[in-house]
Design a protein around this motif. Structure first.
Motif, PDB file in Angstrom:
ATOM      1  N   HIS A 103       5.542  -4.643   4.292  1.00 49.35           N
ATOM      2  CA  HIS A 103       4.490  -3.232   5.276  1.00 49.35           C
ATOM      3  C   HIS A 103       4.828  -2.532   6.009  1.00 49.35           C
TER       4      HIS A 103
ATOM      5  N   GLY B 196       2.533   2.058   3.190  1.00 49.11           N
ATOM      6  CA  GLY B 196       3.560   0.796   3.648  1.00 49.11           C
ATOM      7  C   GLY B 196       4.561   0.940   2.935  1.00 49.11           C
TER       8      GLY B 196
ATOM      9  N   THR C  59       1.076  -1.495   0.083  1.00 45.50           N
ATOM     10  CA  THR C  59      -0.119   0.127   0.214  1.00 45.50           C
ATOM     11  C   THR C  59       0.597   1.110   0.067  1.00 45.50           C
TER      12      THR C  59
ATOM     13  N   THR D 144      -5.338  -4.415   4.638  1.00 44.55           N
ATOM     14  CA  THR D 144      -3.810  -4.639   4.353  1.00 44.55           C
ATOM     15  C   THR D 144      -3.788  -5.859   4.329  1.00 44.55           C
TER      16      THR D 144
ATOM     17  N   GLN E 249      -9.307  -2.112   8.849  1.00 50.16           N
ATOM     18  CA  GLN E 249      -7.884  -2.169   8.498  1.00 50.16           C
ATOM     19  C   GLN E 249      -6.835  -3.199   7.915  1.00 50.16           C
TER      20      GLN E 249
END
Ligand SMILES: Cc1cc2nc3c(=O)[nH]c(=O)nc-3n(C[C@H](O)[C@H](O)[C@H](O)COP(=O)(O)O)c2cc1C
Length: 337
Positions: free
Chosen positions: A104, A66, A63, A141, A137
């Motif tokens: 991440h 991340g 992400t 993730t 979240q």
């Protein structure tokens, strides 16, 4: 015969030797977009020409938040796939197998915007306070790791390494120092393992190839995970079908030790014996004799080098000379290898 230059097969992926280039962030993305640049093309291709068996492309963020830094490579968007495919094609053209580390950064991200971690504890005074992740979240993730693995497959990688080390997100869930959660993701070691367990499951939904996990098998803190905990996690990983545990250390708390040659090799050895799983040894391994000895003593199955590959992209040739082994030259170098 040298073991270092013997082929090695990991779940159907055969390496021409047991030399691995460890993941190293190159901080070379130009527009904060996580895309491959000429630097990455040149850097990774040169090590393939240098006869490395397996090259692990640097921590690539699943992400945008991340990322460790805004210059990190990304694998969070389908737009990253073409650039990554260019480097896998070039690594393959020169005989290397290609892995990528999907990552991440958790609370150690320095990019703009909110940062996330299992619990709201900052790394130190120079870092921002992360948000404690909500269940939503966590699910997002895990999905991002799955999508990262899907893109790695589309980009032609032979192997994936999940970054579970160095105090980044997965390590933050594993460690009692950084995980103070009271839900099913925190508490005893099974609960702290849950996020990594679910990451592996998410990756395996889309990835059937060789899978490695890098861990920090020593947290250098009396209240952190013990080696026994890491042997336990490695047994769990093995049961889940992880093929190799790459044994690094540190990063959960600010550095307190002075590394010395082969300082992390005993961790790879203890996990290899304790969990009966293939391991990779890394950390101040710089000579062919040293690398060969690690394999001879069965301390690890693969030998990873990082900084030595910055100094010497053709280190396999250097090690072969040291060990008196003949290795084939790339045909372009046949007159002067
Ligand atoms: C510039 C640089 C970047 C690094 N980036 C990563 C990374 O992306 N992922 C990772 O797991 N380790 C990373 N590391 C750690 C290396 O993979 C390796 O574990 C460490 O440097 C010790 O090995 P060495 O003594 O052979 O350099 C990095 C190290 C350096 C020097």
């Amino acid at each position: 015969m040298s073991l270092l230059f013997e082929p090695y097969t990991l779940q159907g992926m055969t390496l021409k030797n047991r030399i691995v280039m460890a993941p190293m962030c190159m901080y070379s993305c130009e527009d904060r977009d996580g895309r491959v640049t000429n630097w990455h093309r040149t850097h990774y291709t040169a090590r393939a020409v240098g006869q490395v068996g397996l090259i692990i492309v640097e921590a690539s963020a699943v992400t945008p938040q991340g990322r460790i830094s805004e210059q990190d490579l990304g694998i969070w968007s389908d737009e990253h796939v073409d650039g990554l495919r260019e480097i896998t094609n070039m690594m393959h053209a020169y005989g290397a197998k290609a892995a990528i580390q999907i990552a991440h950064a958790g609370r150690k991200s320095t990019v703009e915007g909110p940062i996330i971690a299992p619990s709201a504890i900052a790394f130190d005074d120079s870092y921002r306070l992360p948000e404690a992740m909500t269940t939503e979240q966590i699910q997002e993730t895990l999905f991002a790791f799955r999508e990262g693995a899907r893109r790695a497959k589309e980009a032609g990688f032979d192997c994936i390494e999940i970054h579970g080390a160095h105090g980044y997100l997965i390590n933050e869930f594993l460690s009692p120092l950084t995980n103070k959660r009271e839900d099913e993701y925190g508490g005893d070691r099974d609960n702290r393992y849950r996020f990594l367990e679910e990451t592996i499951l998410a990756v395996k939904e889309v990835w059937a190839g060789p899978l490695m996990v890098r861990i920090s098998a020593n947290e250098y803190h009396a209240d952190g995970n013990t080696l026994d905990d890491f042997i336990y996690y490695s047994q769990r990983m093995k049961e889940q079908g992880v093929d190799l545990v790459d044994c690094s250390s540190g990063g959960v708390v600010p550095a307190s030790i002075q590394p010395y040659p082969g300082y992390q090799v005993p961790l790879a050895e203890a996990i290899r014996r304790g969990a009966d799983v293939p391991t990779g040894a890394v950390g101040l391994i710089t000579s062919g004799v040293q690398a060969e000895e690690i394999l001879r003593k069965e301390q690890a199955d693969l030998v990873l080098l990082a900084r030595e590959f910055l100094r010497d992209p053709y280190w396999p040739r250097t090690a072969a000379k040291e060990l008196g082994v003949e290795i084939e030259a790339p045909k372009q170098y046949s007159r002067g290898w």
